[in-house]
Structures are given as structure tokens and as C-alpha cells.
Design an enzyme around this catalytic site. Structure first.
Site, mmCIF file in Angstrom:
data_model
loop_
_atom_site.group_PDB
_atom_site.id
_atom_site.type_symbol
_atom_site.label_atom_id
_atom_site.label_comp_id
_atom_site.label_asym_id
_atom_site.label_seq_id
_atom_site.Cartn_x
_atom_site.Cartn_y
_atom_site.Cartn_z
ATOM 1 N N TYR A 13 0.841 -1.200 0.000
ATOM 2 C CA TYR A 13 0.000 0.000 0.000
ATOM 3 C C TYR A 13 0.883 1.259 0.000
ATOM 4 O O TYR A 13 1.674 1.449 0.927
ATOM 5 C CB TYR A 13 -0.884 -0.077 1.255
ATOM 6 C CG TYR A 13 -1.569 1.184 1.700
ATOM 7 C CD1 TYR A 13 -2.384 1.918 0.840
ATOM 8 C CD2 TYR A 13 -1.444 1.637 3.023
ATOM 9 C CE1 TYR A 13 -3.034 3.065 1.277
ATOM 10 C CE2 TYR A 13 -2.093 2.771 3.471
ATOM 11 C CZ TYR A 13 -2.874 3.487 2.592
ATOM 12 O OH TYR A 13 -3.516 4.618 3.027
ATOM 13 N N ASP B 277 -1.663 -5.878 9.455
ATOM 14 C CA ASP B 277 -2.716 -4.907 9.130
ATOM 15 C C ASP B 277 -3.850 -5.707 8.483
ATOM 16 O O ASP B 277 -3.738 -6.167 7.354
ATOM 17 C CB ASP B 277 -2.130 -3.861 8.171
ATOM 18 C CG ASP B 277 -3.149 -2.791 7.779
ATOM 19 O OD1 ASP B 277 -4.362 -3.057 7.857
ATOM 20 O OD2 ASP B 277 -2.720 -1.690 7.375
ATOM 21 N N ILE C 285 -7.001 -4.731 7.816
ATOM 22 C CA ILE C 285 -8.074 -3.780 7.486
ATOM 23 C C ILE C 285 -9.075 -4.351 6.466
ATOM 24 O O ILE C 285 -10.227 -3.950 6.442
ATOM 25 C CB ILE C 285 -7.441 -2.454 6.982
ATOM 26 C CG1 ILE C 285 -8.495 -1.361 6.782
ATOM 27 C CG2 ILE C 285 -6.638 -2.633 5.723
ATOM 28 C CD1 ILE C 285 -7.918 0.022 6.515
ATOM 29 N N LYS D 90 -12.850 0.039 5.409
ATOM 30 C CA LYS D 90 -13.068 -0.817 4.229
ATOM 31 C C LYS D 90 -14.271 -1.734 4.424
ATOM 32 O O LYS D 90 -15.167 -1.779 3.595
ATOM 33 C CB LYS D 90 -11.818 -1.655 3.940
ATOM 34 C CG LYS D 90 -10.523 -0.876 3.921
ATOM 35 C CD LYS D 90 -10.481 0.168 2.824
ATOM 36 C CE LYS D 90 -9.208 0.998 2.912
ATOM 37 N NZ LYS D 90 -9.147 2.055 1.905
HETATM 38 C C1 LIG Z 1 -3.470 -1.636 3.969
HETATM 39 C C2 LIG Z 1 -4.050 -0.335 4.421
HETATM 40 N N1 LIG Z 1 -3.767 0.114 5.661
HETATM 41 C C3 LIG Z 1 -4.252 1.285 6.098
HETATM 42 C C4 LIG Z 1 -5.070 2.072 5.308
HETATM 43 C C5 LIG Z 1 -5.602 3.369 5.858
HETATM 44 O O1 LIG Z 1 -6.927 3.212 6.284
HETATM 45 P P1 LIG Z 1 -7.753 4.259 7.149
HETATM 46 O O2 LIG Z 1 -8.700 4.936 6.205
HETATM 47 O O3 LIG Z 1 -8.494 3.449 8.172
HETATM 48 O O4 LIG Z 1 -6.800 5.214 7.763
HETATM 49 C C6 LIG Z 1 -5.407 1.640 4.022
HETATM 50 C C7 LIG Z 1 -6.251 2.453 3.152
HETATM 51 O O5 LIG Z 1 -6.366 2.280 1.970
HETATM 52 C C8 LIG Z 1 -4.882 0.403 3.576
HETATM 53 O O6 LIG Z 1 -5.166 -0.078 2.361
#
Ligand SMILES: Cc1ncc(COP(=O)(O)O)c(C=O)c1O
Length: 468
Positions: free
Chosen positions: A145, A230, A232, A271
């Protein structure tokens, strides 16, 4: 004389990346079905807009939650004054239950080990502040990312050393890639403090296998370092093999407490629930010292009390959450299939994936040469001529030219179909008898059609995105 700090004026934020430049170009000429049908379609944004109607109908049926009321009584004053950085207990309890539900209740989370943060962005930075000093390093598998360069390096002064993964094994992590990255860090005189992985992966859209997770745990045991997972995208997994959380593997291996204390998980509602604007994230750690330090640091990025209250009511509604998780995954799967078949129709292949809001797309056959320069050239064509903003692999630190991340969940079905049509027309124009024509041929054929765009393109060339 410069009166600003070095931090304020340094370049390490990463906004020069083509990932962010594509967004800027999109902002100048955004597609709109009626007002700007020839505009740029945003396919570089991992947003989930597929299940808004489920959230909206829950809100309509539960007006008290958004109206600062409990059992019909106003709690406005209570919420207005609440500022305990430990977070609302009811929200933390509801959030850990939601995290367990997404993991099929194979793992459970203790709300006392949870730290609330303003999104995963803040969670990742806060963890980095807790685990590493400026000049120390985290190892991260590529492609990764692009926001990590900002989130993990910029303010903390920590370095990222890539673990290079390749298409030869569908970008899976191997022992030798881990060892190479560790050696590379040593060569650069950087002390490695941990490995950070994104599972499911952004940009690959794949979940990590049990083998990879075991490999990572063995690696951090051997090197005496941390592991950040992570997670997410954990609620976006729509196909088998299912999602395996790092917590599940730790439990299966019966790791001792010392290892548990070195594994930390990041989560967010940006997400899975599609709420990036609400800024709700979390760190989960078994190490009390990390939880205490991160809680103190969370003062710089708290989640507002009305957001916590609203979401505590929403996430405590088990009927809602189970239906939402199921239906959201079904919709993601459907969209994913539309993208994959649309691209296949244009002769373009995607890495096989089972999660996420994007596909990792193989356009190596459309490159003029196997170089990162050729990748940027193709990216610009797709941005300015096809008018799709997608993210080049180099912005995700992929070392193999020709891969792109293409998002599919932030637009309507009609827009996705239009994007696929534009892509097919582009490939058809660019291809004769299935063979990719040279860049020059394509340019000559399309020159007249594109003449009006040269001025715009030239002005862009003056601000060439930096390659990574
Ligand atoms: C792997 C990953 N980590 C963190 C984030 C950041 O997310 P947040 O909107 O919760 O700050 C993203 C956003 O695209 C992501 O893809």
C-alpha cells in the site's frame, strides 16, 4: 531563511508518487455520467460503496443512535463532554465482537488490549512510534500500500526495507525473500525492529496462506523482532481459501507469551463498513506496555464520542452485522467478477484473488519494453487517453514492470461497464492480430484524435511523477 521545520518541508510524505498524482489528475477532470461523461473514472481509490443502502436503512430504523439518544432520552451532554482516551467501553466491546465475527469466531479479542485510533493510518503510525526509533527499520513485502511510506516513515523517521516478492509464485512471501531483506537492512546499517504485512493484501487482493503466516512467526521468533498484521480488509474475503488471522496461527502453534507480546494487529472500519470518513481504527496488542503507550499517543487522533456512540449501537445489533458481513461479501464478489471478466474480454489477466476492493492486473503484454519507464508511459496513456485512473505497480514498490492495481467497489455497475469498454477499445486500437503494436504505431494511429490533448499532456510532463 527557512522558518519552517525540516519535517514540514521534507519530501518524505510521498505525495509525489504516481498513486497520489493520479488522484490529483482525476480531481481536475472527474467522470460524471451526465455532467462529464468523458471525464476520468476513478479506479485508484479502494473505497467500498457497495453496501451503503444497508447502513442507511439501519439508520432509518434506528433514529435514536444518530440523534444522540438512549432509550429515547438525550445523551447529548454526556457525549459532548466525554473525552476519556480509553474510549467508550460499549464501543470497544462491540468492535472486538465484530472483529471476532469477521474471523468466524475462531479468535477472540479482549477490549482491554484494544486502542482506538483515527483510522488504520493513525494505528500504523502509532504502532511504529511504539516499536521503533528513527533510523530503525520495518520489513514490508512488496507490492505494498503506497500510503505506508507516509504512515510509517514520514513523522517517525523509521525506514522501510522491502521484502521483494515476485509473480513467479503469485507474490507469496518466501523464507529467502525474508532473509534477503534482513541482510539488506544490515548492509544499510539499519536495525530491523519488525515485519509489517497486510492480510488480506492491498494491492494483491489475496489472503495469506497458513504456510506464509507460520513462516512469518518462525522468522520473528528467530530474529527476536515484532510482527504487525494490518487486517483492514479482513471482512472483504469473498472466496476460498478463507481469511486466516495471525492471531489464529499464534493460538494454533501455542506460542508462548513472549511471542504473543510481539505480534500486533491493526484494524479499521474504513473498508469493511465503508466508513473512511468516520476515522475509526484500532490497534490490538497483547503487550501491556504497547497498549499503555499507544493509548497515551491516541490523544493525537481520537475517535469522536458521537461516532463511537453511533457505532456501538450499530455493531451491537447482531442481526444487522451478520447480514451485513454476508451481503457485503456477496456484492464484492459480484463486482470482482465483473472486473475480471471485463478485463478478460480485453485480453487482460488478473492475479487470482479472493479479497479486497481491487484486482492486481497484469498488463505486461501492453508495455513497449520491460522497464519501469514503459510502465509509466502506459499509465499516462491509460490516465489521459483512456481516462481511467489506476495505480501503477511501481507506486506499490513492485519491481516487475507492467502490474497495476484497479479498484472496482467505488463506482456504479454502469461506470464499471463503461471503464471496461474504454479499456477494450484501447487494447483493440493498440493491438493488431493479438500482438502489441509499438508505442509509436499507436501514437501515429491515434494522433489526430488526441491532438487536442497534447497541450494538457505537455503541462503534465513538466511535473513528471518521481519513480520509486
Ligand atoms: C493496507 C491499508 N492500511 C491502512 C489504510 C488506511 O486506512 P484508514 O482509512 O483506516 O486510515 C489503508 C487504506 O487504503 C490500507 O489499504
Amino acid at each position: 531563511m527557512n522558518l519552517l521545520s525540516r519535517k514540514a518541508t521534507c519530501n518524505a510524505h510521498g505525495e509525489n508518487s504516481s498513486y497520489f498524482l493520479g488522484w490529483q489528475e482525476y480531481e481536475k477532470n472527474p467522470f460524471d455520467e451526465t455532467r462529464n461523461p468523458d471525464g476520468i473514472i476513478q479506479m485508484g481509490l479502494a473505497e467500498n460503496q457497495l453496501s451503503f443502502n444497508l447502513l442507511e436503512s439501519w439508520l432509518a430504523n434506528n433514529p435514536d443512535a444518530a440523534g444522540f439518544k438512549r432509550d429515547g432520552e438525550s445523551i447529548f451532554r454526556e457525549l459532548a463532554l466525554f473525552q476519556d482516551y480509553h474510549g467508550l467501553p460499549a464501543f470497544k466491546k462491540a468492535l472486538v465482537e465484530f472483529m471476532a465475527e469477521i474471523r468466524g469466531y475462531k479468535v477472540s479479542f479482549d477490549p482491554n488490549n484494544l486502542v482506538l485510533t483515527a483510522g488504520a493510518t493513525s494505528a500504523n503510525e502509532t504502532l511504529t512510534f511504539c516499536l521503533a526509533e528513527p533510523g530503525e527499520a520495518l520489513l514490508i513485502p512488496t507490492p505494498y500500500y503506497p500510503g505506508f511510506d507516509r504512515d510509517l516513515k514520514w513523522r517517525t523517521g523509521v525506514e522501510i526495507v522491502p521484502i521483494h516478492c515476485t509473480s513467479s509464485n503469485s507474490f507469496q512471501i518466501t523464507e529467502s525473500a525474508l532473509e534477503k531483506a534482513f541482510l539488506e537492512a544490515q548492509k544499510r546499517n539499519l536495525r530491523v525492529k519488525g515485519v509489517l504485512v497486510t492480510n488480506p493484501s492491498n494491492p494483491l487482493g489475496t489472503t495469506m496462506s497458513r504456510n506464509e503466516l507460520n513462516l512469518l512467526i518462525s522468522f520473528i521468533i528467530e530474529k527476536g523482532i515484532h510482527l504487525i498484521s494490518d487486517e483492514i480488509y479482513s471482512g472483504t474475503v469473498f472466496n476460498s481459501p478463507g481469511f486466516i488471522s495471525i492471531m489464529e496461527v499464534l493460538a494454533d502453534r501455542k506460542c508462548d507469551i513472549e511471542v504473543w507480546n510481539r505480534v500486533h494487529t491493526v484494524y479499521s472500519l474504513s473498508k469493511d463498513l465503508g466508513l473512511p470518513g468516520f476515522r475509526v481504527g484500532a490497534i490490538y496488542s497483547n503487550d501491556n506496555r504497547v497498549v499503555t503507550a499507544a493509548t497515551k499517543m491516541s490523544s493525537f487522533g481520537l475517535v469522536s464520542s458521537q461516532t463511537q456512540y453511533l457505532l456501538s449501537v450499530l455493531l451491537s445489533d447482531n442481526k444487522f452485522t451478520s447480514n451485513y458481513i454476508f451481503e457485503n461479501q456477496r456484492r464484492i464478489k459480484e463486482r470482482h467478477e465483473m472486473l475480471v471478466s471485463g478485463l478478460r474480454n480485453a485480453g487482460i489477466r488478473c492475479l487470482k484473488s479472493n479479497a479486497g476492493l481491487f484486482c492486481w492486473v497484469d498488463m505486461r503484454h501492453l508495455l513497449k519494453s520491460k522497464t519501469l519507464e514503459a510502465e509509466m508511459e502506459l499509465w499516462k496513456k491509460i490516465l489521459y487517453e483512456v481516462r481511467l485512473n489506476i495505480s501503477p505497480g511501481s507506486s506499490c514498490h513492485c519491481t516487475e514492470p507492467g502490474w497495476f492495481r484497479v479498484c472496482f467497489a467505488n463506482m456504479s455497475e454502469e461506470t464499471l461497464n463503461l471503464a471496461m469498454k474504454r479499456m477494450k477499445d484501447f487494447v483493440d486500437t493498440n493491438t493488431t492480430n493479438g500482438k502489441n503494436q509499438s508505442h509509436q504505431n499507436f501514437t501515429r494511429n491515434s494522433r489526430r484524435k488526441l491532438l487536442s490533448k497534447w497541450v494538457f499532456r505537455l503541462s503534465f510532463h513538466n511535473r513528471e511523477p518521481k519513480e520509486r
